[in-house]
Design an enzyme around this catalytic site. Structure first.
Site, PDB file in Angstrom:
ATOM      1  N   ASP A 192       0.845  -1.191   0.000  1.00 13.74           N
ATOM      2  CA  ASP A 192       0.000   0.000   0.000  1.00 13.74           C
ATOM      3  C   ASP A 192       0.882   1.244   0.000  1.00 13.74           C
ATOM      4  O   ASP A 192       1.972   1.232  -0.573  1.00 13.74           O
ATOM      5  CB  ASP A 192      -0.959  -0.041   1.193  1.00 13.74           C
ATOM      6  CG  ASP A 192      -0.248  -0.325   2.515  1.00 13.74           C
ATOM      7  OD1 ASP A 192       0.894   0.146   2.698  1.00 13.74           O
ATOM      8  OD2 ASP A 192      -0.827  -1.018   3.384  1.00 13.74           O
ATOM      9  N   SER A 193       0.423   2.322   0.650  1.00 14.05           N
ATOM     10  CA  SER A 193       1.170   3.575   0.625  1.00 14.05           C
ATOM     11  C   SER A 193       2.550   3.452   1.259  1.00 14.05           C
ATOM     12  O   SER A 193       3.488   4.145   0.859  1.00 14.05           O
ATOM     13  CB  SER A 193       0.366   4.666   1.337  1.00 14.05           C
ATOM     14  OG  SER A 193       0.016   4.275   2.656  1.00 14.05           O
ATOM     15  N   LEU A 194       2.709   2.575   2.253  1.00  9.37           N
ATOM     16  CA  LEU A 194       4.004   2.407   2.894  1.00  9.37           C
ATOM     17  C   LEU A 194       5.023   1.839   1.917  1.00  9.37           C
ATOM     18  O   LEU A 194       6.218   2.131   2.007  1.00  9.37           O
ATOM     19  CB  LEU A 194       3.873   1.496   4.113  1.00  9.37           C
ATOM     20  CG  LEU A 194       3.054   2.066   5.273  1.00  9.37           C
ATOM     21  CD1 LEU A 194       2.816   0.986   6.327  1.00  9.37           C
ATOM     22  CD2 LEU A 194       3.753   3.273   5.894  1.00  9.37           C
TER      23      LEU A 194
END
Length: 365
Positions: A155-157
Site C-alpha cells: 500500500d502507501s508504505l
C-alpha cells in the site's frame, strides 16, 4: 534534377523516367521501431507499439544513447518523474503532460539514461514514447535485463507515500510532490541486490478492508492483476520475462489501522478471519502464478502481525517451505513522512534490515 532542366528525350524514355520517379516516391517508409525494442523495463506496461502505458508507481525505463543530448517522450498529466543520466538525477518532471523533455550539453559519448515514475496515480494512465537522441546522435541497443527479479506488493508504505516531506502535515499538492517510490525500501533493496523490480503498491488499499472502510466494493486484490489501474477488467499480460525469485507482500495496515465504522459489515473477529482467509488465498494465487521456486515473504507488523504469522504457519505446515515471515522491526523509525508514513530515512533503515534478512534465506537467485 528538376523537370524543367531535363534534356530532351523521346516520349517513351520520358515515360520510363517518370514511371521510375513515381515508383521510387511511392516506396513505403520503414516501420517505426517499437518503443519496447529500445528500452528495458521490468514494470507492468501495456505495449502500444509507439508508446508504453502503465499506472503503478516506481515503473522505470532504461536506455542507452550516443550523443550530446537525449529527449524523453512522455504523455502524463498526473505523475512526476526523475530523469537520470549515467546514474545521476539531472531533472525532475512535475506532471509533464504531452512533451519531449530534452537533456542537452552531455559529453559526446555513450550514455545510460533512466526514467522513473515517482508517485502513485491510479486514477490516470501514463504513456512513455521512448528516448530520442539529438541530431548526429543515436539510440543504442537497450540495456540487458538483470537476472534477479523482486516484486513488492503493498500500500502507501510500499509506494513511498510522502517520504520526502519535511512535515507530517501535508495537503494534496505536497503529498504528490514529496512521494518518491524510487527511494522506497523496495527500490533501495532491489538496487542494492542488483535486481530488477516491480512496486505494485496502491495507497489506501487493504487485503479486505481499505483505509477507514472506504470504497468497500473493492480492495487491493481487485486491482492486483491490472497494468492500468483505472481500466476495469484490465489484465496485465506478462511477456514471459517476469519470473521473480522473490515476492514481498506488505498488506494489512489499512485493514486494521482505523476502527470499524458503524455500518461496516465487520466485527473485530470477523475482519480478522476474513483477512486471514483472503491473505491465504492471495498467497495461493502467487504460488500458482510464479511456481514453487519463488520465495514469498509475508510482512507482519503492528496489529496484523499475528494474523500474518498464523497464515504463514498454516502454509508451511501444509508443505510450502518457500513462504516465509518477515517480522518487520519498526524500532528507530521516525514516521515523519506525510500523515505519519515512513520517511526517506525510515525507508533506508528498512531496506538495510530487509537486505540483512534476505541474506539468510535460501533464495534461488
Amino acid at each position: 534534377m528538376p523537370w524543367s532542366r531535363m534534356p530532351a528525350v523521346s516520349a517513351v524514355s520520358a515515360l520510363l523516367v517518370a514511371t521510375s520517379v513515381v515508383t521510387t516516391a511511392a516506396a513505403p517508409a520503414p516501420a517505426p521501431r517499437p518503443v519496447r525494442d529500445s528500452v528495458h523495463t521490468a514494470g507492468r506496461v501495456e505495449d502500444g507499439g509507439d508508446v508504453l502505458r502503465y499506472s503503478w508507481p516506481g515503473v522505470y525505463f532504461e536506455g542507452r544513447i550516443r550523443g550530446t543530448g537525449v529527449g524523453v517522450v512522455l504523455d502524463d498529466p498526473a505523475a512526476d518523474y526523475d530523469v537520470q543520466v549515467d546514474g545521476a538525477t539531472v531533472a525532475t518532471l512535475v506532471t509533464p503532460g504531452r512533451t519531449t523533455h530534452w537533456i542537452r550539453g552531455l559529453r559526446d559519448a555513450a550514455h545510460t539514461v533512466r526514467l522513473v515514475k515517482r508517485n502513485d496515480t491510479p486514477w490516470s494512465t501514463s504513456s512513455f514514447g521512448g528516448f530520442v537522441a539529438t541530431p548526429g546522435g543515436a539510440v543504442l541497443a537497450r540495456p540487458a535485463a538483470r537476472s534477479r527479479q523482486i516484486e513488492f506488493i503493498g500500500d502507501s508504505l510500499t509506494a513511498g507515500y510522502g517520504n520526502l516531506s519535511a512535515s507530517r502535515e501535508c495537503d494534496g499538492e505536497q503529498l504528490k510532490r514529496t512521494t518518491d517510490a524510487d527511494v522506497s525500501y523496495g527500490a533501495l533493496t532491489a538496487r542494492g541486490l542488483r535486481a530488477d523490480y516491480q512496486i505494485n503498491a496502491y495507497s489506501g488499499q487493504g487485503m479486505v478492508r481499505n483505509y477507514n472502510g472506504s470504497s468497500p466494493e473493492v480492495n487491493y486484490r481487485s486491482f492486483y492483476d491490472r497494468a492500468l489501474l483505472n481500466v476495469p477488467g484490465d489484465v496485465w499480460k506478462n511477456p514471459g520475462t517476469w519470473r521473480p525469485q522473490l515476492v514481498v507482500v506488505h498488506l494489512g495496515t489499512n485493514d486494521f489501522s482505523t476502527p470499524v465504522n458503524p455500518g461496516e459489515p465487520w466485527t473485530g473477529e470477523s475482519l480478522a478471519a476474513a483477512y486471514r482467509s483472503a491473505y491465504s488465498g492471495f498467497l495461493t494465487k502467487l504460488r500458482q502464478r510464479y511456481g514453487t521456486a519463488t520465495t514469498i515473504l509475508a510482512v507482519g507488523t503492528g496489529p496484523f502481525a499475528g494474523h500474518v504469522e498464523q497464515v504463514v504457519r498454516e502454509r508451511t505446515g501444509a508443505g510450502d517451505r518457500r513462504v516465509r515471515l518477515w517480522a518487520l522491526d519498526t524500532s528507530g523509525l521516525d514516521f515523519t513522512g506525510c500523515h505519519w508514513h515512513y520517511s526517506a530515512r525510515d525507508h533506508r533503515l528498512l531496506a538495510d534490515r530487509l537486505t540483512a534478512f534476505l541474506a539468510d534465506l535460501p533464495i534461488r537467485w
